[in-house]
Design an enzyme around this catalytic site. Structure first.
Site, PDB file in Angstrom:
ATOM      1  N   LYS A  78      31.117  19.554 108.346  1.00  0.00           N
ATOM      2  CA  LYS A  78      30.095  18.566 107.957  1.00  0.00           C
ATOM      3  C   LYS A  78      30.285  17.280 108.770  1.00  0.00           C
ATOM      4  O   LYS A  78      31.422  16.865 109.021  1.00  0.00           O
ATOM      5  CB  LYS A  78      30.207  18.281 106.454  1.00  0.00           C
ATOM      6  N   SER A 159      23.863  16.730  99.600  1.00  0.00           N
ATOM      7  CA  SER A 159      23.823  16.269 100.970  1.00  0.00           C
ATOM      8  C   SER A 159      24.396  17.272 101.977  1.00  0.00           C
ATOM      9  O   SER A 159      24.109  17.155 103.161  1.00  0.00           O
ATOM     10  CB  SER A 159      24.595  14.957 101.087  1.00  0.00           C
ATOM     11  N   SER A 183      26.996  17.233  95.904  1.00  0.00           N
ATOM     12  CA  SER A 183      26.599  17.532  97.288  1.00  0.00           C
ATOM     13  C   SER A 183      27.161  18.823  97.866  1.00  0.00           C
ATOM     14  O   SER A 183      26.746  19.246  98.944  1.00  0.00           O
ATOM     15  CB  SER A 183      26.997  16.369  98.210  1.00  0.00           C
TER      16      SER A 183
END
Lengths: 492, 491
Positions: A78, A159, A183
């Protein structure tokens, strides 16, 4: 040979050890999948060289009989994790082009364990969002489509939307995520994959771009429970560079996996039955309860009385911390700077931050600044801190009666991009995820089935502090009974 | 008792009220939350860690040594030590503040109330209350002279540990404020928690000043920031007090504001008014756990404290028979006391037997010489052991006071030990009665008229014979013996 992209982390690790294939073959296979899937916009940066170098090292090591825990396994990282020499922008314009001189502790541990990096995964800007629509690098598309033939573009959630999309589309066998208020769990649920948010403090936050420090936790996103356990074992551990990391040994979660949950008491919180949630969500929850019973667990109805305050509390504390954490992006030392001609230092701050931050990030900075300001601090921030303590106490009380808690992960299946424009409506996505975040508890999402439109739905398991093993074991029991094999059909 | 300090305004007398916030850099090799070095004077941006530069994802880790030093400082002023304290973020934007916030302690400081006793002119003392001591990060430094249109930033100081020592508004004159800062500096240097070097910015003060009619409630105060010498602090108070009196007497009111001191003009001027004051949005730093101090840690801090100046001064007076003035001078600076005690130890003696003589020698002879040479005591050309040897030679009669001064001058020049100087140069005082009697006889023979006058009742001439005898012996005769023998010889 089976398509290597179809293999998960455990299968790649074991097949590589047995000599079924080389690490380089695995890396090449995923690199090619990543290249072909650019339509998903899951990656902000592709790093095939990194993946190949790790694979070649793994192949050399194998010839010496040397195997590391993740030798031969390429992963997606990420964009919130600092990666040495590779753009780490947190999907924000303000950090576009920023290449840190360091690896985050967690990504560094994964690389040291032999994993390679396929690229940096797209996400909501600074991890603020639940649909991946706030990224400065564009939406991520879910590989899933509704079965209505309409081909509407769906969100992978957020997210950690890039992570979810990439794992679900078989672009990588596993990815790192971060979870501040859902998330990891919500995007995992939206894309039919498995994701674990460990106990706050299990994974070091050092080198992870901070959103809300008291809530942020890294965790794995992968195809199944075992793969998550393998990754989490590598990612966890005390880090003297993070004062909030827990000084505890890392359990051998993979070795401890067992779907035998007979006699476990599973709590069903009545406050999680909320109005306006689609019947299919309730149905999958009922199905989960039934699977737990089938597995020999005892179902106990429980109460978490302060649940309804969790979302407002979260949307005070997280923006407050974010407003301070994001103050460092000022254009002075790194990242993008906009300096108006003959302008003052204040003019530079204003122009830099106005140009660098997207609307959602600006909104949260404003909210956070407001709730901390003189005259409002007690009414908002201080009060939220007190409510947070009450929410944590709800869980403590509940865990006197039960071992684990079962809830839906999200109040809906994936929605279409652009469908949710109201920020408050967007925030509701995390209504089931946020309480465990506020309490710092381990929680995971496991795919449970498909809704009538053919979209995945997830179930959430919440555990006592440090009981990742219990959470993952229950997850495994669900996984075995759900038999979730659905996968998106490649259209990209 | 001194007369209270008053400002004579056109409309009557005014009293000044002063509170000081002293920022003292904690003596520590590393910064408060990072491992970067803290040495003064390094090239710009060479002592900056990723944390100090606030790179993305960096986290603070508390340096225990800084806490130890602050706790010891609190203990040295008899303050309440808070075993539970917490760090807060003070949020504001400035180019020398990389994080966009300073980590400080607003709500739960490490050290609570304490007090410092200061000595004033004429031997009076006064207790000044300390409100709190908290620990916080320093900011970096902007450099405006490097480029015509840009300012540069040096982050070497960014993250350095400071103690903010906040006094109560207990001071009533520039002298009291000066005495407070000097005493605080002395204590910090004894404890070793701050080097007290005001020129290098290791210690600086925010000066809060207000005026009022004697006995009335506090007036509105101004805060003058970052004043970096005792002299300037006193100048700020004088300037601000008379400025505020002028403002009030002309019918205006004092504006609560932050001011800056201009040392060249000796004036203060407005930096920002209350309306422009920052809203710092303090909140607990979520990157740090609350700081909890164990009993063992606190005990270790207490046990490591040295004897402090007040206790030392009393001991010097009581155990060493040293005068109050001498004791105060010897204990004011830790280096002086250390030098003096090394000298005492080297004499091998204790108590008033040596204390008086040693203190007098250090204060008059040694300090006189150092003053002349422009050196401080740490640069003394004479070691404590050499001083002790010299004092010993006087005590055992080897040297007279006059000879000792001669020997000391030679020691300063050559660095030789006094014993060696006495030996080589034959400066030893003689008590040899035979030799002295012989010289007396010669002096009397050469001055028969004076002998007759003396014997005729002119007693004052005795001093003349002493002087002549000493002169004839090159100053080396023992004056006591000369006296005795002369009395006998003159009858």
């Amino acid at each position: 040979m089976a398509n290597l992209n179809d293999l998960g982390i455990a299968a790649i690790r074991d097949g590589f050890r047995k000599g079924d294939f080389s690490a380089r073959e695995v890396a090449d296979s995923f690199i090619s999948a990543v290249e072909k899937a650019r339509a998903l916009n899951a990656f902000t940066v592709e790093t095939p060289d990194h993946a190949i170098a790790a694979a070649e090292q793994a192949d050399r090591d194998r010839s010496q009989g040397d195997f590391k825990p993740l030798s031969g396994v390429p992963l997606g990282i990420k964009d919130l994790f600092a990666t040495k020499g590779v753009q780490t922008a947190s999907a924000s314009k303000i950090l576009e082009g920023f290449k840190p001189e360091y690896d985050s502790t967690v990504s560094g541990k994964l690389f040291a364990a032999g994993a390679g990096m396929l690229g940096k995964l797209n996400m909501d800007e600074f991890a603020m969002g639940s649909s991946n629509e706030t990224s400065a690098f564009g939406n991520v598309l879910s590989p899933w489509r509704r079965n209505d033939g309409g081909n509407a573009a769906l969100t992978p959630g957020g997210s950690s939307g890039g992570s979810a999309s990439a794992v679900s589309a078989r672009l990588c066998p596993g990815a790192t995520g971060t979870d501040t208020g859902g998330s990891i769990r919500q995007p995992a649920a939206f894309t039919g994959i498995t994701g674990v948010k460990p106990t706050y403090g299990r994974c070091s936050r050092w080198g992870i771009v901070a959103f809300a420090s008291s809530l942020d936790q890294a965790g794995p996103m992968a195809r199944d429970v075992r793969d998550c356990a393998i990754m989490l074992e590598v990612m966890s551990g005390y880090d003297p560079k993070d004062s909030t990391s827990l000084k505890l040994d890392v359990p051998q979660w993979e070795a401890g996996l067992s779907s035998d949950i007979r006699g476990k008491r599973i709590g069903i919180p009545r406050e999680y039955r909320i109005d306006g949630v689609p019947a299919e969500i309730d149905a999958v929850w009922e199905q989960g309860i039934q699977w737990m019973k089938d597995a020999g667990a005892e179902i106990v109805e429980i109460s978490l009385p302060h649940t309804k305050y969790a979302l407002p509390t979260y949307y005070i504390i997280a923006p407050a911390e974010a407003s301070s954490n994001l103050a460092r992006y000022d254009g002075v030392r790194y990242g993008n700077r906009v300096a108006p001609e003959n302008g003052s230092l204040d003019d530079m701050y204003k122009a830099t931050r106005a140009a660098g931050f997207g609307a959602e990030v600006r909104r949260r900075i404003m909210i956070g600044t407001y709730v901390l300001s003189a005259g409002f601090y007690d009414a908002y921030f201080n009060q939220a801190q007190k409510v947070r303590a009450l929410i944590a106490r709800d869980f403590q009380d509940a865990f006197k009666q039960v071992d684990l808690i079962l809830t839906p992960t999200a109040p809906s299946a994936a929605f279409g991009l652009g469908e949710t424009t109201d920020p408050l409506g967007m925030y509701l996505n995390d209504v089931f995820a946020v309480p465990a975040s506020l309490a710092g508890l381990p929680a995971m999402s496991v795919p449970a089935g498909l809704d009538a439109q053919g979209l995945p739905l997830g179930l959430q398991i919440i555990g006592k502090p440090l009981d990742e093993q219990g959470v993952m074991n229950a997850g495994l029991a669900l996984e075995e009974r759900a038999g979730f094999t659905a996968r998106p059909e490649a259209w990209w | 008792m001194n007369a209270p300090y008053r400002i004579q305004g056109a409309t009557g007398e005014w009293e000044v009220v002063i509170g000081l916030e002293v920022h003292a850099q904690v003596t520590s090799k590393a910064k408060l939350f990072s491992g970067a070095a803290t040495e003064f004077g390094a090239e710009p941006n060479t002592q900056v860690s990723l944390v100090d530069a606030a790179m993305p994802g960096m986290l603070p880790v508390l340096n225990e040594e800084c806490i130890r030093q602050a706790v010891r400082t609190g203990m040295a002023i008899d303050a309440k030590i808070n075993a539970w304290s917490r760090f807060d973020r003070k949020n504001y934007f400035y180019a020398d503040l990389p994080q966009g916030y300073q980590i400080s302690q607003l709500y739960h400081p490490l050290v609570g109330e304490g007090e410092i006793e200061v000595e004033l002119e004429g031997g009076a003392t006064k207790k000044i209350g300390v409100e709190r001591i908290h620990v916080e990060q320093d900011a970096g430094k902007l450099m405006h002279d490097q480029h015509p249109s840009f300012s540069y930033v040096d982050l070497n100081r960014s993250g350095v540990a400071l103690m903010e020592i906040v006094s109560k508004p207990d001071m009533r004159s520039p002298e009291e404020a000066g005495a407070y800062v000097r005493k605080l500096r002395s204590i910090l240097r004894y404890v070793g928690s701050c080097d007290g070097n005001m020129e290098q910015g290791s210690m600086r003060a925010d000066v809060n000043v207000s005026v009022r009619r004697p006995g009335e409630p506090f007036g509105t105060r101004t805060e003058t920031k970052n004043v970096n010498s005792v002299r300037f602090i006193m100048a700020v108070i004088e300037y601000e007090a008379s400025r505020q009196v002028d403002v009030l007497e002309s019918g205006d009111s004092v504006v609560q504001e932050t001011r800056l001191f201009d040392p060249d003009k000796g004036e203060t001027r407005t930096l920002r008014s209350k309306e422009d004051a920052h809203d710092y949005r303090y909140f607990p730093d979520p990157d740090l756990l609350p700081l909890e101090l164990s009993d063992d840690f606190l005990r270790e801090c207490r046990e490591s404290l040295p004897e402090l100046p007040d206790a030392k001064r009393k001991r010097y007076e009581q155990e060493l028979g040293i005068s109050a003035y001498n004791a105060a001078v010897l204990t004011a600076e830790v280096e002086t006391a250390r030098w003096f005690e090394e000298l005492l130890a080297a004499t091998g003696k204790t108590g008033p037997e040596v204390g008086k003589a040693a203190s007098n020698w250090v204060i008059s002879d040694l300090f006189g010489a150092l003053n002349r040479l422009g050196k401080d005591i740490t640069e003394s050309p004479v070691t404590p052991a050499q001083g002790a040897e010299l004092i010993g030679l006087v005590a055992d009669g080897t040297l007279s006071g006059t000879l000792a001064k001669q020997v000391f001058e030679i020691m300063l020049e050559t660095g030789d030990n006094p014993g060696k100087i006495v030996e080589e140069r034959g400066l030893k005082q003689t008590s040899d009665t035979g030799e002295i009697e012989k010289v007396i006889a010669e002096v009397m023979a050469a001055n028969a008229d004076k002998v007759a006058e003396y014997r005729g009742g002119k007693d004052k001439l005795f001093g003349f014979f002493v002087g002549q005898t000493m002169k004839a012996m090159g100053g080396k005769a023992n004056p006591g013996v000369v006296n005795d023998l002369l009395k006998k010889a003159l009858g």
